[in-house]
Design an enzyme around this catalytic site. Structure first.
Site, PDB file in Angstrom:
ATOM      1  N   LYS A  16     -23.673  10.017  16.014  1.00  0.00           N
ATOM      2  CA  LYS A  16     -22.623   9.903  17.047  1.00  0.00           C
ATOM      3  C   LYS A  16     -21.512  10.900  16.778  1.00  0.00           C
ATOM      4  CE  LYS A  16     -19.360   7.908  14.368  1.00  0.00           C
ATOM      5  NZ  LYS A  16     -18.156   8.590  13.952  1.00  0.00           N
ATOM      6  N   VAL A 109     -25.454  13.314   5.651  1.00  0.00           N
ATOM      7  CA  VAL A 109     -25.052  12.147   4.860  1.00  0.00           C
ATOM      8  C   VAL A 109     -23.537  12.155   4.677  1.00  0.00           C
ATOM      9  CG1 VAL A 109     -25.230  11.068   2.583  1.00  0.00           C
ATOM     10  CG2 VAL A 109     -27.251  12.104   3.637  1.00  0.00           C
ATOM     11  N   ALA A 110     -22.895  10.982   4.908  1.00  0.00           N
ATOM     12  CA  ALA A 110     -21.433  10.854   4.779  1.00  0.00           C
ATOM     13  C   ALA A 110     -20.728  12.007   5.470  1.00  0.00           C
ATOM     14  CB  ALA A 110     -21.000  10.744   3.315  1.00  0.00           C
ATOM     15  N   GLY A 111     -21.192  12.343   6.666  1.00  0.00           N
ATOM     16  CA  GLY A 111     -20.670  13.495   7.390  1.00  0.00           C
ATOM     17  C   GLY A 111     -19.787  13.141   8.564  1.00  0.00           C
ATOM     18  N   GLY A 115     -24.519   8.268  10.092  1.00  0.00           N
ATOM     19  CA  GLY A 115     -25.907   8.315   9.642  1.00  0.00           C
ATOM     20  C   GLY A 115     -26.368   6.997   9.016  1.00  0.00           C
ATOM     21  N   SER A 117     -25.102   4.079   9.582  1.00  0.00           N
ATOM     22  CA  SER A 117     -25.132   3.079  10.667  1.00  0.00           C
ATOM     23  C   SER A 117     -26.390   3.236  11.500  1.00  0.00           C
ATOM     24  CB  SER A 117     -23.901   3.252  11.569  1.00  0.00           C
ATOM     25  OG  SER A 117     -22.721   3.127  10.818  1.00  0.00           O
ATOM     26  N   ASP A 150     -19.651   0.922  13.255  1.00  0.00           N
ATOM     27  CA  ASP A 150     -20.370   1.848  14.140  1.00  0.00           C
ATOM     28  C   ASP A 150     -21.795   1.382  14.456  1.00  0.00           C
ATOM     29  OD1 ASP A 150     -18.200   3.552  14.041  1.00  0.00           O
ATOM     30  OD2 ASP A 150     -19.053   4.858  12.495  1.00  0.00           O
TER      31      ASP A 150
HETATM   32  O1  C5P Z   1     -16.996  -0.737   9.305  1.00  0.00           O
HETATM   33  P1  C5P Z   1     -17.354   0.191   8.194  1.00  0.00           P
HETATM   34  O2  C5P Z   1     -17.890  -0.538   6.997  1.00  0.00           O
HETATM   35  O3  C5P Z   1     -18.234   1.311   8.606  1.00  0.00           O
HETATM   36  O4  C5P Z   1     -15.991   0.866   7.732  1.00  0.00           O
HETATM   37  C1  C5P Z   1     -15.893   1.584   6.529  1.00  0.00           C
HETATM   38  C2  C5P Z   1     -14.437   1.692   6.137  1.00  0.00           C
HETATM   39  O5  C5P Z   1     -13.746   2.555   7.042  1.00  0.00           O
HETATM   40  C3  C5P Z   1     -13.653   0.392   6.169  1.00  0.00           C
HETATM   41  O6  C5P Z   1     -13.792  -0.306   4.969  1.00  0.00           O
HETATM   42  C4  C5P Z   1     -12.233   0.878   6.374  1.00  0.00           C
HETATM   43  O7  C5P Z   1     -11.675   1.357   5.165  1.00  0.00           O
HETATM   44  C5  C5P Z   1     -12.430   2.084   7.281  1.00  0.00           C
HETATM   45  N1  C5P Z   1     -12.291   1.713   8.704  1.00  0.00           N
HETATM   46  C6  C5P Z   1     -11.031   1.424   9.185  1.00  0.00           C
HETATM   47  N2  C5P Z   1     -10.887   1.061  10.506  1.00  0.00           N
HETATM   48  C7  C5P Z   1     -11.952   1.028  11.334  1.00  0.00           C
HETATM   49  C8  C5P Z   1     -13.248   1.341  10.854  1.00  0.00           C
HETATM   50  C9  C5P Z   1     -13.379   1.679   9.525  1.00  0.00           C
HETATM   51  O8  C5P Z   1     -10.035   1.455   8.455  1.00  0.00           O
HETATM   52  N3  C5P Z   1     -11.762   0.700  12.609  1.00  0.00           N
END
Ligand code: C5P
Length: 319
Positions: A16, A109-111, A115, A117, A150
Site C-alpha cells: 500500500k 521489508v520494513a519499507g 509488507g 500486514s 494496516d
Molecule cells: O498497528 P501496528 O502494529 O502496525 O502499528 C505499529 C506501531 O506504529 C504502533 O505500535 C505505534 O507505535 C505506531 N502507530 C501509531 N499510530 C497508528 C498506527 C501505528 O502510533 N495509527
C-alpha cells in the site's frame, strides 16, 4: 457435493501507499489518530500455505531466491503471518492442524508499504480457503485489525479512507489507473520509531513549524476525477518530516525523482521507500530508468494502483 480443496493454497497480497496520511495526536493507547487514504499497488507478496505437522515460516525473494535484504524478517511467533494463524484459530476454534507458510516477498521489508500486514492478510484469506471456514468479511476484518492497523486494508485492497488508527475503512471512488515509480531504499525504518520522531519534532515545533495534512478532501476529489496531476498536487504525508529527519538522504531520493520528471514524490507511510506519481505507463518507465541511473535507491520498480486486496490465486491461470 464435496468439493476438492486444492492444497497448497496460494494467496497474493498487495503493498500500500498512503496518498494522504494525516497524523493526529498520540492517544492513550499508544497509537495516533489517523485520517489516511490507502491505495493498493501492484507490488505483491505471494504466500503459499500448506498443511504440515509443525508450523514453519520461510521467506524468499520474489523469484524464490535468497535475498540478504530479507535476513531481518523473523521466522518465528513474532512474524505477523504466524500471529495471523493463531488469531484465526483462536477465533474459529476446532482442530485444523498446522501449516507451513512460505512467503515470496515482492514488497520491501520494513519499507513503509505494509509488507508484513500483506502477509498477515494473505494468511487470513488463505486459511479461510484451506480450512473451509464460513467467516464473513467484517468478521475477518475485525481479526485483521487485532493484528495491526494496516491489515484490514491489506485484505480489502483498492482505495479506501482509513480512520481511527487506520483500521476503520470506507471505500472511496477512484477512476482509472495511477502509475507509480517505487524507489526501494537500502535498509529499514521502524514504524514506531518514526511516529516517535514525529512526536518529538512536534514537541519542539516552535523552532520550525511542522505541517499538518488537514483533511483528505483534495486527494478524494483527484481520485474521483481520475486526474493524476490533481492527485500529484494533493499527496501529503505527515510522517515524511520524521522519516527525513531519521534518514536525511531520502531528500536526495525525492529530489532525484522529481528531477527525473515525476509529477510528485512522497515518502511511503513511515518510509524509507519513496514513491513517485507519473502521468501514464510510458512516463513511469522513463522516470524509473532515469532514477535507476542516479544511484539513490537499492531498487527501482514501476507499479500501478489500485489493485485488489489479498486474493487466493488460481495456480492454473495465475489469476
Ligand atoms: O498497528 P501496528 O502494529 O502496525 O502499528 C505499529 C506501531 O506504529 C504502533 O505500535 C505505534 O507505535 C505506531 N502507530 C501509531 N499510530 C497508528 C498506527 C501505528 O502510533 N495509527
Amino acid at each position: 457435493m464435496l468439493s476438492v480443496v486444492p492444497s497448497p493454497v496460494v494467496v497474493r497480497a498487495p503493498a500500500k501507499i498512503n496518498l494522504h496520511l494525516g497524523v493526529g495526536d498520540l492517544r492513550a493507547d499508544g497509537y495516533h489518530e489517523l485520517e489516511t487514504v490507502f491505495h493498493a499497488v501492484s507490488l505483491t507478496d505471494e504466500v503459499r500455505i500448506t498443511p504440515a505437522d509443525t508450523r514453519t515460516i520461510t521467506v524468499t525473494g520474489p523469484s524464490g531466491a535468497h535475498d540478504r535484504a530479507l535476513d531481518s524478517v523473523p521466522l518465528d511467533s513474532t512474524n505477523l503471518a504466524w500471529k495471523a494463524v493463531d488469531a484465526l484459530r483462536a477465533h474459529v476454534g476446532g482442530d485444523h492442524g498446522e501449516v507451513a507458510v512460505s512467503i515470496a516477498k515482492g514488497i520491501p521489508v520494513a519499507g513503509g508499504m505494509a509488507g508484513g500486514s500483506a502477509d498477515a492478510a494473505a494468511v487470513l484469506a488463505g486459511l479461510v480457503r484451506l480450512w473451509r471456514l464460513d467467516v464473513g468479511r467484517d468478521e475477518l476484518s475485525g481479526i485483521a485489525a487485532g493484528l495491526g492497523s494496516d491489515v484490514p486494508f491489506s485484505l480489502q485492497g483498492g482505495t479506501a479512507l482509513g480512520t481511527g488508527r487506520g483500521e476503520r475503512l470506507t471505500r472511496v471512488l477512484s477512476r482509472g489507473t495511477f502509475h507509480w515509480v517505487i524507489a526501494v531504499a537500502a535498509g529499514e525504518l521502524s514504524t514506531p520509531a518514526v511516529y516517535r520522531e514525529l512526536d518529538t519534532l512536534r514537541a519542539a515545533e516552535r523552532s520550525e513549524p511542522i505541517r499538518r495534512a488537514g483533511t483528505s478532501d483534495d486527494v478524494l476529489t483527484a481520485l474521483a476525477a481520475g486526474d493524476a496531476r490533481l492527485l500529484a498536487d494533493a499527496l501529503v504525508n505527515d510522517l515524511q518530516p520524521a522519516a527525513l529527519s531519521m534518514r536525511p538522504t531520502l531528500r536526495r531520493t525525492l529530489r532525484a525523482g522529481t528531477e527525473a520528471g515525476a509529477l510528485a514524490g512522497i515518502v511511503s507511510g513511515s518510509g524509507p521507500t519513496c514513491v513517485f506519481l507519473c502521468a501514464d505507463a510510458d512516463h513511469a518507465v522513463r522516470v524509473a530508468a532515469e532514477l535507476s541511473g542516479e544511484g539513490v535507491a537499492r531498487a527501482v520498480r514501476t507499479a500501478t494502483g489500485p489493485v485488489p486486496g489479498a486474493r487466493v490465486v488460481d495456480e492454473q491461470t495465475g489469476g
